[in-house]
Write a protein that holds these residues in place. Structure first.
Motif, PDB file in Angstrom:
ATOM      1  N   ARG A  61      -3.623  -8.471  -4.841  1.00  0.00           N
ATOM      2  CA  ARG A  61      -2.905  -9.031  -3.690  1.00  0.00           C
ATOM      3  C   ARG A  61      -3.285  -8.283  -2.417  1.00  0.00           C
ATOM      4  O   ARG A  61      -3.451  -8.904  -1.361  1.00  0.00           O
ATOM      5  CB  ARG A  61      -1.391  -8.970  -3.927  1.00  0.00           C
ATOM      6  N   ILE A  62      -3.445  -6.968  -2.491  1.00  0.00           N
ATOM      7  CA  ILE A  62      -3.863  -6.189  -1.325  1.00  0.00           C
ATOM      8  C   ILE A  62      -5.229  -6.674  -0.842  1.00  0.00           C
ATOM      9  O   ILE A  62      -5.429  -6.896   0.354  1.00  0.00           O
ATOM     10  CB  ILE A  62      -3.889  -4.673  -1.655  1.00  0.00           C
ATOM     11  N   MET A  63      -6.158  -6.860  -1.761  1.00  0.00           N
ATOM     12  CA  MET A  63      -7.498  -7.342  -1.394  1.00  0.00           C
ATOM     13  C   MET A  63      -7.427  -8.737  -0.778  1.00  0.00           C
ATOM     14  O   MET A  63      -8.111  -9.027   0.197  1.00  0.00           O
ATOM     15  CB  MET A  63      -8.423  -7.354  -2.610  1.00  0.00           C
ATOM     16  N   MET A  83       2.367   0.627  -4.466  1.00  0.00           N
ATOM     17  CA  MET A  83       1.297   1.328  -5.188  1.00  0.00           C
ATOM     18  C   MET A  83       1.717   2.758  -5.538  1.00  0.00           C
ATOM     19  O   MET A  83       1.371   3.263  -6.607  1.00  0.00           O
ATOM     20  CB  MET A  83      -0.001   1.331  -4.378  1.00  0.00           C
ATOM     21  N   GLU A 111      -6.061  -8.379   2.772  1.00  0.00           N
ATOM     22  CA  GLU A 111      -7.074  -7.786   3.645  1.00  0.00           C
ATOM     23  C   GLU A 111      -8.163  -8.798   3.991  1.00  0.00           C
ATOM     24  O   GLU A 111      -8.617  -8.858   5.140  1.00  0.00           O
ATOM     25  CB  GLU A 111      -7.675  -6.539   2.981  1.00  0.00           C
ATOM     26  N   LYS A 132      -0.111  -0.542 -15.627  1.00  0.00           N
ATOM     27  CA  LYS A 132      -1.517  -0.781 -15.273  1.00  0.00           C
ATOM     28  C   LYS A 132      -1.736  -2.248 -14.886  1.00  0.00           C
ATOM     29  O   LYS A 132      -2.482  -2.544 -13.941  1.00  0.00           O
ATOM     30  CB  LYS A 132      -2.448  -0.394 -16.435  1.00  0.00           C
ATOM     31  N   THR A 137      -1.210  -5.922  -8.078  1.00  0.00           N
ATOM     32  CA  THR A 137      -0.905  -5.472  -6.717  1.00  0.00           C
ATOM     33  C   THR A 137      -2.194  -5.210  -5.944  1.00  0.00           C
ATOM     34  O   THR A 137      -2.316  -5.587  -4.776  1.00  0.00           O
ATOM     35  CB  THR A 137      -0.007  -4.217  -6.751  1.00  0.00           C
ATOM     36  N   ALA A 138      -3.172  -4.580  -6.608  1.00  0.00           N
ATOM     37  CA  ALA A 138      -4.459  -4.322  -5.957  1.00  0.00           C
ATOM     38  C   ALA A 138      -5.149  -5.639  -5.588  1.00  0.00           C
ATOM     39  O   ALA A 138      -5.754  -5.749  -4.513  1.00  0.00           O
ATOM     40  CB  ALA A 138      -5.360  -3.492  -6.866  1.00  0.00           C
ATOM     41  N   LYS A 172       0.813  -1.225   0.000  1.00  0.00           N
ATOM     42  CA  LYS A 172       0.000   0.000   0.000  1.00  0.00           C
ATOM     43  C   LYS A 172       0.845   1.274   0.000  1.00  0.00           C
ATOM     44  O   LYS A 172       0.530   2.220  -0.721  1.00  0.00           O
ATOM     45  CB  LYS A 172      -0.923   0.026   1.229  1.00  0.00           C
ATOM     46  N   GLN A 193      -0.334  -2.661 -11.477  1.00  0.00           N
ATOM     47  CA  GLN A 193      -1.244  -2.037 -10.532  1.00  0.00           C
ATOM     48  C   GLN A 193      -2.420  -2.966 -10.215  1.00  0.00           C
ATOM     49  O   GLN A 193      -2.798  -3.129  -9.046  1.00  0.00           O
ATOM     50  CB  GLN A 193      -1.763  -0.714 -11.108  1.00  0.00           C
ATOM     51  N   ALA A 194      -2.984  -3.597 -11.236  1.00  0.00           N
ATOM     52  CA  ALA A 194      -4.117  -4.507 -11.033  1.00  0.00           C
ATOM     53  C   ALA A 194      -3.702  -5.725 -10.210  1.00  0.00           C
ATOM     54  O   ALA A 194      -4.424  -6.146  -9.295  1.00  0.00           O
ATOM     55  CB  ALA A 194      -4.691  -4.943 -12.379  1.00  0.00           C
TER      56      ALA A 194
END
Length: 161
Positions: A64-66, A29, A69, A55, A61-62, A25, A58-59
């Motif tokens: 993996r963050i989700m 990012m 979480e 891009k 990584t997003a 994060k 970014q997708a």
């Protein structure tokens, strides 16, 4: 409503997951956002490989963050102190085993962890793995048989700590 499966982690595993989330994060990012900004300056985005790559990164990584979480919302901490006091293999147990089905009788040492934290190359095996699930509930001197990718294996529990 379907209850989500608990994510079993040691305190160390939880800390590592939280650190990874923070890194993604707060560092990754932001780096990606900067790359996208720079790539936009090159002009036509439809043929801009730097932009497309940024891009996609970014997708991923997003996602993996989700994923992290979601795991953190369902964490169940393994009680390693309780496992250390028990003579029965359970989550958090340190187990020494030796193979009975090979010439090599070299002892192997493992920590039984949840599947999220498994790292067999560093001695952490999942309670859901063939060997891990075979060891669950066993005591010193017990023999275990399990199906490994290369066929049936047989081990003996040498020590539970």
């Amino acid at each position: 409503m379907v209850k989500k499966k608990s994510v079993l982690l040691t305190k160390e595993g939880l800390k590592q997951l939280e650190e990874e989330l923070h890194q993604l994060k707060e560092v990754v990012m932001k780096e990606i956002a900067q790359k996208i900004k720079e790539a936009k300056e090159f002009g036509d985005l439809s043929e801009n490989s730097e932009y497309i790559e940024a891009k996609e990164h970014q997708a991923a990584t997003a996602a993996r963050i989700m994923e992290i979480e979601n795991m953190l919302r369902n964490v169940e901490i393994i009680n390693e102190k309780k496992a250390a006091k028990s003579d029965v293999v359970q989550l958090g147990s340190h187990v020494v085993v030796k193979p009975l089905d090979t010439e090599d009788k070299k002892k192997e040492e493992y920590v039984i962890v949840g599947s999220t934290e498994a790292d067999p190359f560093n001695g952490k095996i999942s309670n859901e793995s063939p060997l891990g699930s075979a060891l669950m509930g066993k005591k010193e001197k017990d023999k275990v048989e399990f199906k490994a990718p290369k066929g049936m294996r047989e081990y003996q529990v040498v020590k539970v700590a």
